[in-house]
Design a protein around this motif. Structure first.
Motif, PDB file in Angstrom:
ATOM      1  N   UNK A  73       0.822  -1.204   0.000  1.00  0.00           N
ATOM      2  CA  UNK A  73       0.000   0.000   0.000  1.00  0.00           C
ATOM      3  C   UNK A  73       0.860   1.260   0.000  1.00  0.00           C
ATOM      4  N   UNK A  74       1.926   1.250   0.775  1.00  0.00           N
ATOM      5  CA  UNK A  74       2.844   2.393   0.824  1.00  0.00           C
ATOM      6  C   UNK A  74       3.502   2.617  -0.534  1.00  0.00           C
ATOM      7  N   UNK A  75       3.892   1.530  -1.171  1.00  0.00           N
ATOM      8  CA  UNK A  75       4.519   1.636  -2.490  1.00  0.00           C
ATOM      9  C   UNK A  75       3.551   2.243  -3.503  1.00  0.00           C
ATOM     10  N   UNK A  76       2.300   1.753  -3.463  1.00  0.00           N
ATOM     11  CA  UNK A  76       1.287   2.276  -4.389  1.00  0.00           C
ATOM     12  C   UNK A  76       1.062   3.769  -4.157  1.00  0.00           C
ATOM     13  N   UNK A  77       0.962   4.174  -2.878  1.00  0.00           N
ATOM     14  CA  UNK A  77       0.741   5.583  -2.548  1.00  0.00           C
ATOM     15  C   UNK A  77       1.918   6.437  -3.007  1.00  0.00           C
ATOM     16  N   UNK A  78       3.124   5.956  -2.749  1.00  0.00           N
ATOM     17  CA  UNK A  78       4.336   6.712  -3.106  1.00  0.00           C
ATOM     18  C   UNK A  78       4.422   6.928  -4.611  1.00  0.00           C
ATOM     19  N   UNK A  79       4.157   5.875  -5.368  1.00  0.00           N
ATOM     20  CA  UNK A  79       4.231   5.972  -6.829  1.00  0.00           C
ATOM     21  C   UNK A  79       3.095   6.825  -7.372  1.00  0.00           C
ATOM     22  N   UNK A  80       1.887   6.643  -6.806  1.00  0.00           N
ATOM     23  CA  UNK A  80       0.730   7.393  -7.301  1.00  0.00           C
ATOM     24  C   UNK A  80       0.885   8.891  -7.082  1.00  0.00           C
ATOM     25  N   UNK A  81       1.451   9.277  -5.938  1.00  0.00           N
ATOM     26  CA  UNK A  81       1.566  10.696  -5.620  1.00  0.00           C
ATOM     27  C   UNK A  81       2.812  11.351  -6.205  1.00  0.00           C
ATOM     28  N   UNK A 106       5.131   9.673  -8.526  1.00  0.00           N
ATOM     29  CA  UNK A 106       5.734   8.809  -9.540  1.00  0.00           C
ATOM     30  C   UNK A 106       6.603   9.542 -10.532  1.00  0.00           C
ATOM     31  N   UNK A 107       6.301  10.821 -10.767  1.00  0.00           N
ATOM     32  CA  UNK A 107       7.083  11.589 -11.741  1.00  0.00           C
ATOM     33  C   UNK A 107       8.447  11.997 -11.192  1.00  0.00           C
ATOM     34  N   UNK A 108       8.597  11.840  -9.875  1.00  0.00           N
ATOM     35  CA  UNK A 108       9.885  12.180  -9.245  1.00  0.00           C
ATOM     36  C   UNK A 108      10.372  10.963  -8.465  1.00  0.00           C
ATOM     37  N   UNK A 109      11.146  10.078  -9.112  1.00  0.00           N
ATOM     38  CA  UNK A 109      11.589   8.836  -8.457  1.00  0.00           C
ATOM     39  C   UNK A 109      12.276   9.062  -7.114  1.00  0.00           C
ATOM     40  N   UNK A 110      13.110  10.108  -7.055  1.00  0.00           N
ATOM     41  CA  UNK A 110      13.827  10.381  -5.798  1.00  0.00           C
ATOM     42  C   UNK A 110      12.849  10.710  -4.677  1.00  0.00           C
ATOM     43  N   UNK A 111      11.890  11.624  -4.949  1.00  0.00           N
ATOM     44  CA  UNK A 111      10.901  12.009  -3.949  1.00  0.00           C
ATOM     45  C   UNK A 111      10.015  10.822  -3.572  1.00  0.00           C
ATOM     46  N   UNK A 112       9.697  10.010  -4.574  1.00  0.00           N
ATOM     47  CA  UNK A 112       8.888   8.814  -4.321  1.00  0.00           C
ATOM     48  C   UNK A 112       9.600   7.853  -3.363  1.00  0.00           C
ATOM     49  N   UNK A 113      10.903   7.683  -3.550  1.00  0.00           N
ATOM     50  CA  UNK A 113      11.711   6.807  -2.686  1.00  0.00           C
ATOM     51  C   UNK A 113      11.776   7.359  -1.259  1.00  0.00           C
ATOM     52  N   UNK A 114      11.905   8.701  -1.161  1.00  0.00           N
ATOM     53  CA  UNK A 114      11.972   9.328   0.167  1.00  0.00           C
ATOM     54  C   UNK A 114      10.663   9.116   0.917  1.00  0.00           C
ATOM     55  N   UNK A 115       9.533   9.344   0.238  1.00  0.00           N
ATOM     56  CA  UNK A 115       8.218   9.155   0.867  1.00  0.00           C
ATOM     57  C   UNK A 115       8.038   7.690   1.275  1.00  0.00           C
ATOM     58  N   UNK A 116       8.440   6.793   0.373  1.00  0.00           N
ATOM     59  CA  UNK A 116       8.340   5.361   0.664  1.00  0.00           C
ATOM     60  C   UNK A 116       9.148   5.005   1.926  1.00  0.00           C
ATOM     61  N   UNK A 117      10.382   5.533   2.017  1.00  0.00           N
ATOM     62  CA  UNK A 117      11.254   5.240   3.167  1.00  0.00           C
ATOM     63  C   UNK A 117      10.674   5.805   4.465  1.00  0.00           C
ATOM     64  N   UNK A 118      10.116   7.035   4.384  1.00  0.00           N
ATOM     65  CA  UNK A 118       9.548   7.660   5.583  1.00  0.00           C
ATOM     66  C   UNK A 118       8.345   6.866   6.086  1.00  0.00           C
ATOM     67  N   UNK A 119       7.455   6.488   5.160  1.00  0.00           N
ATOM     68  CA  UNK A 119       6.268   5.732   5.551  1.00  0.00           C
ATOM     69  C   UNK A 119       6.634   4.348   6.081  1.00  0.00           C
ATOM     70  N   UNK A 120       7.664   3.732   5.502  1.00  0.00           N
ATOM     71  CA  UNK A 120       8.141   2.435   6.022  1.00  0.00           C
ATOM     72  C   UNK A 120       8.665   2.583   7.445  1.00  0.00           C
ATOM     73  N   UNK A 121       9.329   3.695   7.709  1.00  0.00           N
ATOM     74  CA  UNK A 121       9.853   3.948   9.059  1.00  0.00           C
ATOM     75  C   UNK A 121       8.710   4.100  10.061  1.00  0.00           C
TER      76      UNK A 121
END
Length: 479
Positions: free
Chosen positions: A60-68, A70-85
């Motif tokens: 679910x976190x991955x889907x949210x990160x990419x959906x919001x 997705x055009x910025x892979x770096x920002x998407x990875x940061x959001x994904x990492x924060x939500x995982x934390x």
């Protein structure tokens, strides 16, 4: 901890609230637990559901990160990492939801085991099995093991291991261990809320019931002594008209229960002997055990020797003698069994570490009666320094502060050194010690058990006596 709390969400949440600092520290490194996780079938099922739930959350976190983003892979990875934390930090909450998901299945499994065990006991009783139910605020586990040793002088006995006293613990023993060769089944019945004794009594179907003692334990759950009395009396209410109820008549909260019982009653104790059916008198407590005269209202008296320490253990021996008396064992045979009883681990037993320092282990105790009995034993030693290591008593509800304050005053009368575990939780003990005039230089306050043990190593020498009193919560640390 969820397993130690019996998978009870309310108890687990209470532990979470009381140990938030510890939970935070666990995210940064492992800790050593006094009681390790046991991967039972239930624990394995819960672990599987917990892992699946985490997998869904990560997806679910991955889907949210990419959906919001997705055009910025770096920002998407940061959001994904924060939500995982965040998910990692709140794993205890994820575990609560996994436990909720698992609950209906566990209840279905448990009910099947319960019915199987119940039917087995019913069939074995038809073949002559006698079931002895043992309950009380304290003393029930010790009484169970003591009774087993005494009864083995005349019967084949099966009992529950350790503190197995819940429906599932009892069902497991009945289904896996109890068989047609057994003549006596000793079942310890535990409860934290009203109705639980009735449930386990329905399972084991006792024909003899014992109430060992009633006092202020688990007060945060029971709220009042009256609630504890009603709950323990559920065992007696489960007995049939011709069954036998056995009571510790020395206990002020048990006495009225005995007096209102309509079944045949056996009263045991050390006070008001003329009102008792089984009693002890001429008690001599010494460093390595006790001796006393064991008496039966209709069976005469006999001299008894025991390796157990403390008058409260003599009370437990009397409970065992009462069962043996009901089952027709001769006084001399009962006394022989009493002599064979070994101390129960962590319940006022002497541990010989080969250092010359005498260690009295009473770590499992957590009630005022047991604590005073332990201090009486410590007082009996005439040589060496007397040292107590304790975090005080727990789970006494509103009475906890007052009882620990009293304990501090009583420690001052007996001990030469007091090592207290937990600056905040032992504050009432510290107050009691100071008001009793205890030497401040001989009162050591440690933040955890490791620090307490280190302090002990600097003080104790061969010939000294060290009492470890009251249970220390797992990984207890106020640092």
């Amino acid at each position: 901890m969820l397993q130690l709390e019996g998978y009870d969400e309310g108890e687990y949440k209470a532990w979470i609230r009381a140990n938030r600092d510890k939970i935070v520290s666990l995210h940064y490194g492992p800790t050593s637990e006094k009681t390790p996780l046991v991967m039972t079938d239930r624990a394995k099922r819960l672990y599987k559901v917990h892992r699946q739930l985490n997998g869904l959350l990560l997806a679910l976190i991955l889907i949210i990160s990419v959906a919001l983003y997705g055009k910025s892979p770096y920002l998407s990875m940061v959001v994904f990492a924060v939500l995982c934390s965040v998910v990692h930090f709140y794993q205890y909450a994820v575990l609560i939801y996994a436990n909720r998901i698992n609950y209906p299945r566990e209840m279905e499994i448990n009910h099947g085991f319960f019915v199987q065990a119940q039917n087995k006991v019913r069939d074995l009783k038809k073949q002559g099995l006698q079931v002895v139910g043992i309950t009380g605020s304290f003393g029930k586990t010790s009484t169970k093991f003591i009774t087993s040793t005494v009864l083995e002088e005349g019967f084949r006995v099966q009992n529950t291991p350790s503190s197995y006293n819940t429906p599932m613990g009892l069902s497991k023993v009945i289904n896996n261990e109890l068989d047609e060769q057994d003549e006596i089944f000793l079942a310890e019945l535990g409860a934290k809320v009203p109705g639980e004794i009735a449930e386990v009594a329905e399972l084991v179907q006792p024909s003899i019931g014992i109430i060992t003692a009633i006092g202020p334990t688990h007060m945060h759950l029971f709220k009042t002594i009256e609630n504890i009395q009603k709950t323990k009396y559920e065992l007696i209410e489960a007995l049939a008209e011709n069954d036998v109820a056995i009571f510790n008549y020395d206990n002020d909260y048990v006495k009225p229960l005995a007096d209102k019982t309509t079944q045949r009653t056996i009263r045991y104790g050390m006070e008001n002997i003329d009102k008792l059916d089984v009693y002890a008198k001429d008690i001599a407590v010494h460093e390595r055990g006790s001796s006393f005269t064991l008496g039966f209202k209709e069976g005469g008296e006999v001299h008894a020797e025991t390796k157990l320490l403390g008058k409260h253990n003599i009370s437990n021996l009397l409970a065992a003698a009462s069962v043996a008396y009901v089952l027709g064992m001769a006084p001399e045979v009962i006394a022989r069994g009493i002599q064979k009883v070994e101390p129960v681990e962590h319940r006022l037993n002497i541990v010989d570490g080969g250092t010359g320092i005498i260690v009295i282990d009473d770590a499992f105790n957590s009630n005022p009666v047991g604590a005073r009995a332990a201090l009486d034993v410590l007082k009996a030693f005439e040589k060496g320094k007397k040292i107590i290591v304790t975090p005080g008593m727990v789970e006494l509800g509103d009475m906890e502060e007052e009882e620990n304050y009293k304990l501090g005053k009583e420690i001052a009368e007996v001990a030469d050194y007091a090592i207290l575990v937990g600056p905040k939780r032992t504050a009432p003990i510290q107050k009691g010690l100071k008001e009793a005039g205890f030497d401040g230089d001989k009162m050591i306050v440690a933040k955890n058990l490791d620090e307490a043990t280190a302090s002990l190593g600097k003080i104790a020498v061969p010939g000294d006596v060290v009492l470890f009193e009251n249970d220390l919560p797992d990984s207890y640390d106020e640092g």
